[in-house]
Scaffold this active site. Structure first.
Site, PDB file in Angstrom:
ATOM      1  N   GLY A  42     -12.560  -0.435   9.491  1.00 36.62           N
ATOM      2  CA  GLY A  42     -12.303  -0.802   8.106  1.00 36.62           C
ATOM      3  C   GLY A  42     -13.030  -0.002   7.043  1.00 36.62           C
TER       4      GLY A  42
ATOM      5  N   TRP B 275     -12.479   3.024   5.782  1.00 35.45           N
ATOM      6  CA  TRP B 275     -11.575   3.630   4.794  1.00 35.45           C
ATOM      7  C   TRP B 275     -10.954   2.567   3.888  1.00 35.45           C
ATOM      8  CZ3 TRP B 275      -8.175   8.460   5.997  1.00 35.45           C
ATOM      9  CH2 TRP B 275      -9.016   9.548   6.304  1.00 35.45           C
TER      10      TRP B 275
ATOM     11  N   ASP C  68       2.019  -2.464  15.501  1.00 31.73           N
ATOM     12  CA  ASP C  68       2.171  -1.137  16.085  1.00 31.73           C
ATOM     13  C   ASP C  68       3.095  -0.347  15.166  1.00 31.73           C
ATOM     14  OD1 ASP C  68       2.659   1.146  17.536  1.00 31.73           O
ATOM     15  OD2 ASP C  68       3.428   0.131  19.321  1.00 31.73           O
TER      16      ASP C  68
ATOM     17  N   ASP D 193      -7.071   7.748   9.742  1.00 35.51           N
ATOM     18  CA  ASP D 193      -8.229   8.385  10.376  1.00 35.51           C
ATOM     19  C   ASP D 193      -8.150   8.194  11.895  1.00 35.51           C
ATOM     20  OD1 ASP D 193     -10.639   9.878  10.165  1.00 35.51           O
ATOM     21  OD2 ASP D 193     -11.827   8.064  10.435  1.00 35.51           O
TER      22      ASP D 193
ATOM     23  N   LYS E 126      -6.094  12.678   9.865  1.00 37.67           N
ATOM     24  CA  LYS E 126      -7.030  13.483  10.646  1.00 37.67           C
ATOM     25  C   LYS E 126      -6.268  14.311  11.677  1.00 37.67           C
ATOM     26  CE  LYS E 126     -10.059  11.312  13.330  1.00 37.67           C
ATOM     27  NZ  LYS E 126     -11.326  10.593  13.550  1.00 37.67           N
TER      28      LYS E 126
END
Length: 227
Positions: free
Chosen positions: A76, A78, A115, A139, A179
């Site tokens: 959590g 970000w 998902d 990320d 990322k």
């Protein structure tokens, strides 16, 4: 303990017992990482929060009142940063954090255990948000096998899927941040992003470990879903 080249105390973790060398090295790195210590002092859930802070300080895409999706959000860090920057404390904006794992509540953040690769996930997300997103950020990193080529393909595949999801939920003009890891396998991903976004750039924040091939791809100016 001993001092490192910068004069800081360096913690050395003893090996032996049931602790593997990889675990020892990871623990030692965590204990000696100034960003880990700073995150604890600042009440942030992960050192990764500083990467988002640095990137947004430079490119200013987390604006007051916008809607944000945080993919693979746990733990959590970000989401904490984004919630503050879009003004959630004052009732502005909207942020939904998505993860397969449960995540402790973050003030101002709505959590969806979902998902994002599943059929119908974009529609579910838009229903939860009540609007399309202005920013989709990720990320996430794929689970690794230790086989370099396999891991590169997994990593790029995950980012390509995240980018496709972003294109399904973003407003025109929106932003995608994810990322990636420096490799020779990014050509198709970059081509996809350049088709869908006005500007695509790589970013390596200072808080990203120097010995890591980790970097971020930032795509801005979403052109809008194809009709």
């Amino acid at each position: 303990m001993a001092k490192d080249d910068t004069g800081r105390l360096h913690v050395t973790v003893k090996s032996g017992g049931k602790r593997k060398l990889s675990s020892k090295l990871w623990l030692e790195r965590q204990l000696n990482d100034p960003y880990v210590a700073q995150a604890k002092r600042d009440g942030l859930r992960s050192r990764a929060a500083y990467k988002l802070i640095e990137i947004d300080d430079k490119y200013h895409f987390l604006k007051q009142g916008i809607s944000v999706v945080d993919l693979g959000a746990a733990p959590g860090g970000w989401s904490q940063v984004a919630a503050k920057r879009i003004g959630r404390a004052n009732g502005k904006g909207k942020i939904v954090a998505i993860d397969l794992l449960e995540m402790p509540e973050v003030p101002g953040v709505e959590f969806a255990q979902l998902d994002f690769l599943a059929d119908g996930a974009p529609e579910k997300l838009i229903a939860v948000m009540g609007t399309r997103a202005d920013v989709v950020m990720s990320d996430m990193a794929a689970n690794t096998t230790g086989h370099r080529k396999t891991d590169q393909l997994r990593i790029i595949g995950l980012v390509e899927s995240a980018a496709a999801f972003a294109c399904d939920v973003l407003n025109p003009g929106g932003t995608f941040l994810a990322k990636v890891f420096q490799s020779g396998a990014e050509g198709e991903l970059l081509a996809q992003l350049k088709r869908d976004f006005a500007t695509v750039r790589h970013v390596k924040p200072a808080s990203s470990r120097a010995d890591s091939s980790e970097r971020y791809v930032l795509a801005t100016g979403f052109r809008g879903a194809a009709k």
